[in-house]
Design a protein around this motif. Structure first.
Motif, PDB file in Angstrom:
ATOM      1  N   ARG A   1      25.834  12.201   4.996  1.00  0.00           N
ATOM      2  CA  ARG A   1      25.903  11.303   6.281  1.00  0.00           C
ATOM      3  C   ARG A   1      25.563   9.734   5.396  1.00  0.00           C
ATOM      4  NH1 ARG A   1      30.659   9.021  10.617  1.00  0.00           N
ATOM      5  NH2 ARG A   1      30.770   6.601   9.912  1.00  0.00           N
ATOM      6  N   GLU A   2      24.134  10.058   6.021  1.00  0.00           N
ATOM      7  CA  GLU A   2      23.036   8.929   6.037  1.00  0.00           C
ATOM      8  C   GLU A   2      23.269   9.164   4.698  1.00  0.00           C
ATOM      9  OE1 GLU A   2      18.756   8.668   6.406  1.00  0.00           O
ATOM     10  OE2 GLU A   2      19.110  11.013   6.933  1.00  0.00           O
TER      11      GLU A   2
ATOM     12  N   GLY B   1      27.409   8.375   3.069  1.00  0.00           N
ATOM     13  CA  GLY B   1      28.779   7.919   3.011  1.00  0.00           C
ATOM     14  C   GLY B   1      29.603   8.338   4.167  1.00  0.00           C
ATOM     15  N   TYR B   2      30.471   7.575   4.694  1.00  0.00           N
ATOM     16  CA  TYR B   2      31.706   8.791   5.617  1.00  0.00           C
ATOM     17  C   TYR B   2      32.658   9.632   4.352  1.00  0.00           C
ATOM     18  CZ  TYR B   2      35.948   9.722   7.967  1.00  0.00           C
ATOM     19  OH  TYR B   2      37.173  10.724   8.642  1.00  0.00           O
TER      20      TYR B   2
ATOM     21  N   ARG C   1      26.947   9.308  -6.386  1.00  0.00           N
ATOM     22  CA  ARG C   1      26.992   8.872  -4.999  1.00  0.00           C
ATOM     23  C   ARG C   1      25.846   8.794  -4.336  1.00  0.00           C
ATOM     24  NH1 ARG C   1      32.698  11.050  -4.220  1.00  0.00           N
ATOM     25  NH2 ARG C   1      33.731  10.698  -6.196  1.00  0.00           N
TER      26      ARG C   1
END
Length: 259
Positions: free
Chosen positions: A151-152, A155-156, A177
């Motif tokens: 996630r860091e 991202g979500y 990404r």
């Protein structure tokens, strides 16, 4: 050397850790995960180093993750469900290594292999690489330390694509990404990774070590209670996990019952 399949070589201030199991796409069994942890803890204590390079043997795979065959019939029952194959220990050692770590990713980078790559500070990818985390196909719950890294970095929304939808990303998609630092032609991946490691070593090592540690510390600790960490290993006690492992080894599609 902690394990004959985890090779450590040295060229000046650069140490290279090679996962040397090309015949199995460089997947790791439990002794290899433990050896990876030991290798990075030892390298971290060497003040003469300036950078560590992590790669897989050959160019077909960086690391295909854990050796699934080892899950079957208690071939190496996990000491703790959260530490299947020593994955968390290896990842933690890479993240805690005081020297910058560069991953040279060629070919397949899957599951625990993606976790190893995410723990590195720089990720160089070959154009033909593929990266994904097929936990959903095995009924595995990825541990908090790996979820935090994913996630860091991405991202979500992308984390959901990778974990819940099961997307396997191409090199170009991984770059877009933020999974990769940069993308290079397949034939140049290892040369470019070595060149990056040497550029890192040209800088002041104390400066590099401080900045790596400071950037990690600025995020603060994960707000996860001990019981939550323990619960994350519950998949190892489920019927879905056991059935999925058998299906994988028998080369058939798993059927999940949610039990």
């Amino acid at each position: 050397m902690p394990h004959d399949k985890i090779r450590i070589t040295r060229d000046g201030a650069v140490a290279t850790v090679t996962i040397d199991r090309a015949e199995k796409r460089n997947c790791l069994d439990e002794p290899m995960w433990d050896a990876m942890e030991e290798a990075f803890r030892d390298l971290s204590e060497d003040p003469s180093l300036g950078c560590v390079l992590l790669r897989g043997a050959g160019d077909a795979a960086f690391c295909a993750g854990a050796d699934i065959g080892g899950f079957e019939a208690g071939a190496y029952p996990p000491r703790d469900p959260r530490l299947v194959g020593g994955f968390e220990g290896a990842v933690a050692a890479i993240r805690a290594c005081r020297h910058p770590v560069v991953a040279a990713i060629s070919g397949w980078c899957m599951g625990g292999g993606a976790g190893l790559a995410l723990a590195c500070d720089f990720r160089l990818g070959a154009e033909g690489m593929k990266i994904g985390i097929p936990a959903r196909k095995l009924g595995i719950w990825y541990p908090y330390v790996a979820l935090d890294m994913l996630r860091e970095v991405v991202g979500y929304p992308t984390a959901c694509e990778i974990l819940i939808e099961g997307r396997v990303l191409t090199g170009a998609e991984a770059l877009s990404r933020r999974l990769l630092t940069r993308l290079v032609p397949d034939a140049e991946i290892f040369a470019e990774a070595e060149a990056l490691a040497r550029r890192i070593c040209e800088g002041a090592p104390l400066s590099n070590r401080f900045h790596k540690q400071a950037l990690r510390e600025l995020r603060g600790p994960m707000p996860i209670a001990p019981e939550q960490f323990a619960a994350a290993g519950g998949y190892a006690r489920t019927e879905d996990f056991r059935n999925a492992v058998r299906a994988f080894l028998e080369k058939r599609k798993a059927v999940f019952a949610g039990k």
